[in-house]
Design an enzyme around this catalytic site. Structure first.
Site, PDB file in Angstrom:
ATOM      1  CB  THR A 170      -0.961   0.018   1.206  1.00  0.00           C
ATOM      2  OG1 THR A 170      -0.246  -0.309   2.404  1.00  0.00           O
ATOM      3  CG2 THR A 170      -2.093  -0.984   1.010  1.00  0.00           C
ATOM      4  CB  SER A 171       3.125   3.116   1.220  1.00  0.00           C
ATOM      5  OG  SER A 171       3.792   4.350   0.999  1.00  0.00           O
TER       6      SER A 171
END
Length: 395
Positions: A107-108
């Protein structure tokens, strides 16, 4: 034996090597951006990260830090042209006891430098311009823009508070002080508008109307459009009045989709064996994964996802499910080809086959033949020119 260089000296040398490689590959084209790459300490922005492991049969990521792999290898990896994962499933890693991660969704990340600088070069900035960045992430690309334009010219939005906090700390340690905002990037940041340029480092299903309002007439929006099946690609739009238009690039850089536009957890209901109507299929499920046809499939069926499943007889079928309209298509091997069974408000496979057929009629061009016109109420992707074949983007 000569003493080993300190970390800052070694990092500066690795930055120069990275800049030379990017310049040699034609990605780093201007002295201003080369100076930024040579100046910004990427190791401060990714002090710890994960890399994909070589485990067989499962996708897993192993932790990388000075403590886990040694300072020299960690620093060398930081300055390679790779994307490194920094968060999974919206949760932070416990670096007091890091372990390999599997069965998780990134997610990042810190995007590979070659894509970062390629996009910054395409942004075509000049001194005195202001930039709005959507997706601060680690803050590395933010720092490059601060070095090039000055911190006061850069506003960056991050949706995750923890990610934003770490980026702020790294930027501060590096000597940069942009305006950092924790918010939904689709809403932009009206307080700093109008901006000369907007760059997004996350994938979007459409162009948010707020962006059209906050980028000045003649300004540029550079973003990746994507769907729930795949990335559509990088598009560069020029804002004119209340709309923007421009072209896709020929290649297919891909970013994680904006969290607010992620696909629903449920794919939709699997149809029963008697549901729908059946016909012979012109194309089989390969069009969902082949680069060119899959681009058209994503345009024709923007709310679709698919999977394959084997039944008790050993036959593998591909299920194409629309979680918005509840339509479906099921592809099954049949004589020397495929048959498709469709149901629901939309004939999904009809739409996909029609789009792929048009693409073939136009000579199977790459993405650079496609453009986008984005208004506040309607947005379309077109082939060849704005009067050519069109497919609407989801609203």
């Amino acid at each position: 034996m000569a003493p080993k260089p300190d970390i800052e000296t070694a990092a500066a040398d690795l930055r120069r090597q990275l800049a030379r490689r990017l310049e040699k590959d034609g990605l780093l084209r201007s002295p201003e951006w080369r100076a930024a790459v040579e100046a910004v300490p990427r190791h401060l922005f990714i002090p710890r990260f994960h890399r994909e492991s070589e485990s067989i049969g499962v996708t897993a990521w192993e932790p990388v830090s000075p403590e886990t792999v040694g300072r020299e290898q960690w620093l060398r990896l930081v300055y390679t042209d790779e994307t490194w994962m920094t968060q999974f499933d919206g949760r932070d890693t416990d670096w007091s006891d890091p372990k390999p991660i599997s069965n998780a969704t990134p997610t990042s990340s810190s995007t590979l430098p070659s894509l970062v600088v390629r996009m910054l070069e395409d942004l075509d900035v000049r001194e005195g311009m202001t930039v709005l960045e959507i997706g601060t992430g680690t803050g590395y690309s933010t720092a490059l823009m601060c070095h090039r334009l000055g911190s006061e010219a850069v506003t960056s939005i991050e949706t995750d508070e923890g990610v934003a906090r770490r980026a702020r700390e790294a930027l501060s340690r590096s000597g940069y002080t942009p305006d950092l905002v924790v918010a939904d990037g689709r809403a932009g940041h009206a307080d700093g508008a109008p901006y000369d340029r907007l760059i997004a480092t996350c994938g979007l299903r459409n162009i948010p109307p707020a962006w059209l309002e906050q980028v000045r007439h003649g300004g540029v929006i550079l973003t990746t459009l994507r769907g729930w099946m795949r990335s559509l690609g990088l598009v560069k739009l020029t804002v004119t009045g209340d709309s923007a238009s421009g072209w896709f690039s020929a290649d297919e850089p891909s970013f994680m989709i904006a969290r607010q536009q992620d696909a629903p957890e449920s794919l939709g209901m699997i149809p029963g064996p008697e549901e729908g109507t059946t016909r012979g299929a012109r194309y089989g499920p390969e069009v969902l994964t082949s680069s060119g046809p899959a681009f058209l499939a994503q345009l024709a069926a923007p709310d679709v996802r698919f999977f394959s499943m084997r039944d008790d007889s050993g036959t593998t079928s591909t299920f194409v499910l629309d979680s918005v309209s509840r339509s479906f298509a099921v592809l099954t091997p049949w004589t020397n080809g495929w048959q498709v069974r469709q149901g629901g408000p939309r004939r999904l496979w009809d739409a996909i086959e029609s789009a792929v057929a048009i693409w073939e009629e136009y000579g199977s061009p790459n993405r650079a033949a496609f453009g986008v016109t984005a208004g506040r109420k309607a947005q379309v992707v077109w082939l060849g020119n704005p009067d050519g074949p069109q497919w609407p983007l989801p609203r």
